[in-house]
Design an enzyme around this catalytic site. Structure first.
Site, PDB file in Angstrom:
ATOM      1  N   ASP A  52      -0.765   0.759   3.292  1.00  0.00           N
ATOM      2  CA  ASP A  52      -1.438   0.312   2.071  1.00  0.00           C
ATOM      3  C   ASP A  52      -0.896   1.041   0.846  1.00  0.00           C
ATOM      4  OD1 ASP A  52      -2.990  -1.040   3.883  1.00  0.00           O
ATOM      5  OD2 ASP A  52      -4.895  -0.152   3.270  1.00  0.00           O
ATOM      6  N   HIS A  57      -0.779   4.992   4.576  1.00  0.00           N
ATOM      7  CA  HIS A  57      -0.561   4.709   3.150  1.00  0.00           C
ATOM      8  C   HIS A  57       0.841   5.156   2.744  1.00  0.00           C
ATOM      9  CE1 HIS A  57      -4.937   4.792   3.571  1.00  0.00           C
ATOM     10  NE2 HIS A  57      -4.992   4.038   2.490  1.00  0.00           N
TER      11      HIS A  57
END
Length: 205
Positions: free
Chosen positions: A33, A175
């Site tokens: 992400d 992430h």
């Protein structure tokens, strides 16, 4: 405060969202992400390639605009793209109209059926709104949160979070962000090595 394993209560409350995939096959799904950004996304791509692994990248529209060459590299290397809103909006604190417009602005760039709400926070009214403008939208959550975004978490603890909770069909959240990089740099190659040695494949959503 966050939970590494997604709670059953949330799965019950949001039954139309995707929390995991097929539990009978030795396939796990790595997701990233908040990118794309230089250096960190490049590290992820290089590491995935060294294990012949594919992943799904939930991209922020603003970062796609800022770093188009990194975004194109993600696509060129055969990974899947997901929408993560244009400005990383928190659904619970955002008006529905604003949220849907932000989703749509990112969707113009990503042209994908996959969406992950930032922070995993989205209202049921926003789910309905997304699907009204894009009926094929699949909202992807997760069942394992690595915690790489947690600057107080030791890198080896991030690795342990993933190893302890992942099983067949798990959707794992990392992430590709500067904030997460210290833990991501330690954990990702070790996770890939661990599950490769156990005969797992790394699928795209």
């Amino acid at each position: 405060m966050y939970l590494v394993k997604s709670p059953l209560l949330l799965r019950w409350y949001y039954p139309s969202l995707t929390w995991n995939k097929n539990r009978t096959q030795k396939v796990i799904y790595l997701t990233f992400d908040d990118g794309p950004i230089p250096d960190v996304t490049a590290f992820v791509l290089k590491t995935l390639k060294s294990f012949n692994a594919k992943a799904t990248f939930f991209c922020i529209g603003d970062n796609i605009i800022k770093h188009p060459e990194v975004y194109e590299q993600v696509k060129a290397e055969g990974h899947r793209i997901g929408n993560h809103t244009f400005n990383h909006l928190k659904g619970w604190k955002t008006a529905d109209r604003v949220y849907i417009e932000n989703f749509s602005k990112c969707q113009e760039l990503t042209q994908t059926e996959l969406f992950r709400p930032p922070y995993g926070r989205i209202k049921k009214s926003q789910i309905a709104g997304l699907r009204s403008v894009n009926p094929d939208t699949q909202i992807i959550m997760w069942d394992v949160l690595s915690g790489d975004f947690d600057t107080a978490l030791a890198p080896h603890k991030c690795y342990e979070n993933v190893i302890r909770h992942t099983r067949n069909g798990s959707i794992i959240v990392f992430h590709d962000s500067l904030k997460a990089f210290e833990r991501l740099e330690y954990t990702l190659p070790r996770v890939l090595k661990h599950f490769s040695e156990k005969g797992y494949r790394f699928g795209v959503l």
